[in-house]
Enzyme design. Structure first.
Site, PDB file in Angstrom:
ATOM      1  N   HIS A   1      -4.343   7.301   6.061  1.00  0.00           N
ATOM      2  CA  HIS A   1      -4.357   6.003   5.391  1.00  0.00           C
ATOM      3  C   HIS A   1      -5.751   5.390   5.522  1.00  0.00           C
ATOM      4  O   HIS A   1      -6.294   4.864   4.553  1.00  0.00           O
ATOM      5  CB  HIS A   1      -3.286   5.083   5.970  1.00  0.00           C
ATOM      6  CG  HIS A   1      -3.083   3.833   5.191  1.00  0.00           C
ATOM      7  ND1 HIS A   1      -2.785   3.823   3.851  1.00  0.00           N
ATOM      8  CD2 HIS A   1      -3.153   2.524   5.569  1.00  0.00           C
ATOM      9  CE1 HIS A   1      -2.677   2.582   3.428  1.00  0.00           C
ATOM     10  NE2 HIS A   1      -2.895   1.768   4.447  1.00  0.00           N
TER      11      HIS A   1
ATOM     12  N   CYS B   1       0.797  -1.231   0.000  1.00  0.00           N
ATOM     13  CA  CYS B   1       0.000   0.000   0.000  1.00  0.00           C
ATOM     14  C   CYS B   1       0.829   1.280   0.000  1.00  0.00           C
ATOM     15  O   CYS B   1       0.262   2.367  -0.146  1.00  0.00           O
ATOM     16  CB  CYS B   1      -0.913   0.014   1.209  1.00  0.00           C
ATOM     17  SG  CYS B   1      -1.845  -1.511   1.431  1.00  0.00           S
TER      18      CYS B   1
ATOM     19  N   HIS C   1      -9.706   1.059  -1.502  1.00  0.00           N
ATOM     20  CA  HIS C   1      -8.269   0.983  -1.220  1.00  0.00           C
ATOM     21  C   HIS C   1      -7.587   0.484  -2.489  1.00  0.00           C
ATOM     22  O   HIS C   1      -7.663  -0.696  -2.837  1.00  0.00           O
ATOM     23  CB  HIS C   1      -8.005   0.050  -0.050  1.00  0.00           C
ATOM     24  CG  HIS C   1      -6.590   0.111   0.450  1.00  0.00           C
ATOM     25  ND1 HIS C   1      -5.574   0.758  -0.225  1.00  0.00           N
ATOM     26  CD2 HIS C   1      -6.014  -0.390   1.582  1.00  0.00           C
ATOM     27  CE1 HIS C   1      -4.453   0.654   0.453  1.00  0.00           C
ATOM     28  NE2 HIS C   1      -4.703  -0.033   1.560  1.00  0.00           N
TER      29      HIS C   1
END
Length: 412
Positions: free
Chosen positions: A284, A159, A318
């Site tokens: 995040h 990520c 995401h």
């Protein structure tokens, strides 16, 4: 301008929330749900996914190894900044232009289909080339398409990949290796990631709900964001970078937030600013129990409870290897004052900046430190913060504690 200064000059971007930076900026002013409910990637279990439904350009390079959806996303983002990229190549020369792309999927979706056919029939489909799924494929595709000969490679750190590509681009420019770099992140949906995160019990069956006491997990998404990075003072400055790798656990974050604290603190130090100078933090904010707990602790320690912040993953999903670049792109748009003025407002005696709204059920988890989440009726708790927005920070916290924080600054 000093030789160490680095700027993000131009941005091309697409994801579930829009087909370009302009449409994404507009859509972030709403609470619209862009998730698509489908079982196409999850074997009969319908899940909300951040699927992109827009048109994608055709790839004209003939080799099979370039024919992936991931590369189509990269090309769509590249086309949005093609004039600036073309000018940079002409100005600096092909040898002085590099390409760095963050990804975690590359062309794995095409490989999944090919392997399924091979398992069922014993024949590999004619279109298949192993190079489709190599992590370096998208960077090589862009380099080949543009004919540039500077350093060309990919970063795959889950990520944090897209954000780390931007940090790496800054290093190449500061080191004098490149004068311009096309950098960012590209990731497209495949069964491997959707079912992989499902096996970790990290996927929500409803729209993700970051920092709520009812949060259940993430929505996987897809997207791309590419920047032209040079030392030319246009766009926004890449003012600060803080990176770390705490290796706490292969998939779970350090619950104390120590790794995230180090990254945010290092980014502030690198930018030469105090925490009070940051007017917005893009969290995040995955909506998993562990990540939101960790990030709340870290945010509160570094920024306290006044700094405006939000997670934009309820809009985009995401996007994994692209997330760090897309969310840096959102900060870039803020500094360009590109978002509509109707979202979130400061106190009435200040200039009105625009911040992405934090979409959630507004059910606070009492076990988490309080954050100044940007709600639709947001009024910041701080009356001393400078306006307009001068600095925005973007957090990307990946598997293995492979973390990064980026600070983007308004060009003075």
């Amino acid at each position: 301008m000093t030789s160490s200064t680095c700027y993000l000059n131009a941005l091309g971007m697409l994801c579930a929330a829009g087909d370009c930076a302009t449409s994404i900026a507009k859509n972030l002013s709403t609470q619209q749900n862009f998730m698509t409910i489908t079982d196409a990637y999850s074997n009969g279990t319908a899940l909300p996914l951040g699927l992109y439904h827009g048109e994608l350009p055709q790839i004209t390079l003939p080799d099979n190894k370039w024919q992936s959806r991931n590369n189509q996303f990269a090309l769509a983002a590249l086309n949005q900044i093609k004039p600036e990229v073309t000018q940079a190549i002409a100005q600096y020369g092909a040898d002085r232009v590099g390409v760095i792309i963050g990804t975690s999927t590359s062309g794995i979706a095409e490989s999944e289909t090919a392997i399924r056919q091979w398992a069922q029939t014993g024949n590999v489909p004619a279109y298949y080339d192993y190079g489709l799924q190599e992590m370096g494929a998208t960077a090589q595709f862009i380099g080949t398409l543009l004919g540039v000969r500077g350093p060309t490679y990919s970063i795959s750190t889950a990520c944090s990949s897209g954000a780390k590509a931007l940090a790496s681009a800054r290093r190449l420019i500061r080191a004098g290796i490149c004068d311009a770099v096309i950098a960012g992140g590209v990731d497209t949906l495949c069964k491997l990631t959707v079912q992989g995160f499902s096996s970790l019990e990290a996927v929500s069956e409803t729209r993700c709900n970051p920092f709520s006491k009812h949060r259940e997990g993430i929505n996987i998404g897809e997207g791309a964001a590419l920047f032209l990075v040079t030392n030319k003072p246009t766009g926004a400055e890449l003012s600060g970078v803080g990176e770390g790798s705490d290796a706490h656990h292969i998939s779970a974050p350090d619950p104390t937030g120590a790794g995230a604290i180090r990254c945010m603190s290092a980014a502030l130090q690198d930018a030469g600013i105090d925490a009070d100078a940051v007017g917005y933090v893009n969290l995040h904010g995955t909506a998993t129990v562990l990540n939101d707990t960790m990030e709340s602790i870290a945010m509160h320690q570094v920024f306290g409870s006044d700094t405006p912040c939000s997670s934009t993953k309820p809009f985009t999903g995401h996007t994994l290897g692209a997330a760090g670049a897309i969310e840096a792109g959102i900060c870039w748009l803020l500094l360009q004052e590109a978002l509509p003025l109707s979202i979130a407002k400061m106190t009435s005696n200040m200039t009105t900046p625009t911040l992405p709204v934090h979409v959630w059920d507004q059910e606070q988890d009492e076990t988490l430190p309080t954050l100044n989440l940007v709600t639709p009726d947001f009024v910041t708790k701080s009356t001393t913060r400078a306006a307009p927005l001068h600095y925005a920070l973007s957090n990307s916290f990946a598997f293995g504690g492979n973390n990064i924080s980026l600070i983007l600054g308004r060009i003075k």
